[in-house]
Scaffold this active site. Structure first.
Site, mmCIF file in Angstrom:
data_model
loop_
_atom_site.group_PDB
_atom_site.id
_atom_site.type_symbol
_atom_site.label_atom_id
_atom_site.label_comp_id
_atom_site.label_asym_id
_atom_site.label_seq_id
_atom_site.Cartn_x
_atom_site.Cartn_y
_atom_site.Cartn_z
ATOM 1 N N ASN A 1 0.611 -0.917 -0.388
ATOM 2 C CA ASN A 1 0.003 0.191 -0.011
ATOM 3 C C ASN A 1 1.038 1.266 -0.153
ATOM 4 O O ASN A 1 1.898 1.433 1.035
ATOM 5 C CB ASN A 1 -0.523 0.134 1.665
ATOM 6 C CG ASN A 1 -1.734 1.044 1.080
ATOM 7 O OD1 ASN A 1 -2.403 1.853 0.471
ATOM 8 N ND2 ASN A 1 -2.827 1.682 2.446
ATOM 9 N N LYS B 1 0.233 4.556 -0.284
ATOM 10 C CA LYS B 1 -0.244 5.660 0.118
ATOM 11 C C LYS B 1 0.152 6.494 -0.272
ATOM 12 O O LYS B 1 -0.222 6.420 -1.634
ATOM 13 C CB LYS B 1 0.242 5.485 1.843
ATOM 14 C CG LYS B 1 -0.169 4.563 2.482
ATOM 15 C CD LYS B 1 -0.205 4.316 4.019
ATOM 16 C CE LYS B 1 -0.373 3.152 4.707
ATOM 17 N NZ LYS B 1 0.344 3.239 6.302
ATOM 18 N N HIS C 1 -9.291 1.405 5.364
ATOM 19 C CA HIS C 1 -7.860 1.685 6.010
ATOM 20 C C HIS C 1 -8.429 2.712 6.489
ATOM 21 O O HIS C 1 -8.789 3.537 6.986
ATOM 22 C CB HIS C 1 -6.988 2.214 4.869
ATOM 23 C CG HIS C 1 -5.546 2.042 5.594
ATOM 24 N ND1 HIS C 1 -5.163 2.779 6.107
ATOM 25 C CD2 HIS C 1 -4.607 1.298 5.273
ATOM 26 C CE1 HIS C 1 -4.373 2.356 6.588
ATOM 27 N NE2 HIS C 1 -3.677 1.436 6.064
ATOM 28 N N GLU D 1 -6.513 5.043 7.907
ATOM 29 C CA GLU D 1 -6.318 6.024 7.902
ATOM 30 C C GLU D 1 -7.809 6.832 7.186
ATOM 31 O O GLU D 1 -7.622 8.136 7.796
ATOM 32 C CB GLU D 1 -5.457 6.537 6.163
ATOM 33 C CG GLU D 1 -4.265 6.514 8.143
ATOM 34 C CD GLU D 1 -2.787 5.722 6.573
ATOM 35 O OE1 GLU D 1 -2.896 5.789 5.622
ATOM 36 O OE2 GLU D 1 -2.080 5.307 7.172
ATOM 37 N N GLU E 1 -5.070 -4.773 10.484
ATOM 38 C CA GLU E 1 -3.984 -3.581 10.661
ATOM 39 C C GLU E 1 -4.368 -3.173 12.158
ATOM 40 O O GLU E 1 -5.169 -2.245 12.719
ATOM 41 C CB GLU E 1 -4.462 -2.723 9.720
ATOM 42 C CG GLU E 1 -3.896 -3.433 8.218
ATOM 43 C CD GLU E 1 -3.214 -2.252 7.707
ATOM 44 O OE1 GLU E 1 -2.019 -2.689 6.477
ATOM 45 O OE2 GLU E 1 -4.016 -0.836 7.225
ATOM 46 N N GLY F 1 3.051 1.889 10.967
ATOM 47 C CA GLY F 1 3.943 3.332 10.893
ATOM 48 C C GLY F 1 4.433 3.503 11.820
ATOM 49 O O GLY F 1 5.556 4.974 12.078
ATOM 50 N N SER G 1 3.949 -1.990 10.271
ATOM 51 C CA SER G 1 5.050 -2.014 10.538
ATOM 52 C C SER G 1 5.880 -3.452 10.068
ATOM 53 O O SER G 1 6.487 -4.141 10.755
ATOM 54 C CB SER G 1 5.165 -2.203 11.930
ATOM 55 O OG SER G 1 5.487 -0.767 12.327
HETATM 56 P P1 13P Z 1 3.522 0.552 7.682
HETATM 57 O O1 13P Z 1 3.528 -0.760 6.784
HETATM 58 O O2 13P Z 1 3.996 1.984 7.104
HETATM 59 O O3 13P Z 1 3.180 0.221 8.727
HETATM 60 O O4 13P Z 1 2.042 0.600 7.181
HETATM 61 C C1 13P Z 1 1.011 -0.635 7.312
HETATM 62 C C2 13P Z 1 -0.561 0.178 6.371
HETATM 63 O O5 13P Z 1 -1.261 0.406 7.059
HETATM 64 C C3 13P Z 1 -0.477 -0.740 5.313
HETATM 65 O O6 13P Z 1 -2.087 -0.508 4.344
#
Ligand code: 13P
Length: 254
Positions: free
Chosen positions: A12, A14, A98, A100, A170, A176, A216
């Protein structure tokens, strides 16, 4: 690794990568991962890079995903993208809900269920994201939160559609942060999710569904996580932005 379900590892990206940067990344991934057959590999660029990436991976084992889509098919929805538009670029997967987007765009389980229905109607496979916050985990509400999110965002799906749906677990506190869920924590959540799917649909359907872990994931923790019996892949954020780290995650998972 011997599992009935084929691993599905998706990047992903982003809101990262211009077209030129996206092409650099996928061309590198194509080289590094050309011989991998054991894992379904998916890249999810931003909308603006879908067309170029789609062309670049035509003759490869990489598949294309989008990061979001509208629940509507057409019409006056400024700034939105419909499933049929994604299909023009051979998109096969779409990330929905997601954390976010749940946080910043206030996406609800109801909305995510409508998007999932629209995705299935267009033969796109939704990757539906769920996960608890740190406060929810620390107050022992993880399972309750996952159940509410899953019952809401999978509402109305048939068994056949559920089999073509991917769940991404997740935990918000792991995204992150460099603080991944331990293999035990991930396995416990995934087993809970699979048990819930068996109750919501049936045991055979639940056995088919791939449940990814996200939060992560890095080259040095991928194997341990992917070895868990109910972990069927990964949704990778930060580490999917570099050829080396994303390729290593995939190679270390085989
Ligand atoms: P990270 O791998 O940067 O922690 O992000 C995970 C994520 O949100 C994948 O959709």
């Amino acid at each position: 690794m011997n599992k009935d379900r084929k691993l599905l590892i998706a990047g992903n990206w982003k809101m990262n990568k211009t077209v030129a940067e996206a092409l650099d990344l996928v061309n590198g991934l194509k080289r590094e991962l050309a011989s991998v057959k054991e894992v379904d590999i998916v890249v999810c660029p931003p909308f603006t890079a879908l067309e170029s990436v789609s062309r670049a991976i035509l003759d490869s084992n990489l598949r294309l995903g989008a990061q979001n889509m509208s629940e509507h098919n057409v019409g006056p929805y400024t700034g939105e993208i419909a499933a049929v538009m994604l299909k023009e670029f051979s998109v096969r997967y779409v990330i929905l809900g997601h954390s976010e987007r749940r946080q910043h765009q206030k996406e609800t389980d109801d909305l995510i269920a409508r998007k999932a229905a629209a995705a299935h109607a267009a033969a796109l496979k939704p990757i539906i994201c769920v996960g608890e916050t740190l406060a929810e985990r620390e107050t022992n509400r993880t399972e309750q939160v996952l159940e509410t999110q899953l019952r809401g965002s999978l509402a109305g799906l048939t068994r056949e559609q559920m089999e073509e749906t991917i769940i991404a677990y997740e935990p918000v506190w792991a995204i992150g942060t460099g603080r991944n869920a331990t293999a035990e924590q991930a396995q416990a959540a995934h087993a809970f999710i699979r048990g819930l799917l068996a109750r919501m649909f049936d045991a055979a359907t639940a056995r088919q569904v791939r449940i990814q872990y996200g939060g992560s994931v890095k080259p040095n923790n991928a194997r341990e996580l992917m070895e868990q019996p109910d972990v069927d892949g990964a949704l990778v954020g930060g580490a999917s932005l570099e050829v080396r780290s994303f390729s290593e995650i995939i190679k270390n998972s085989i």
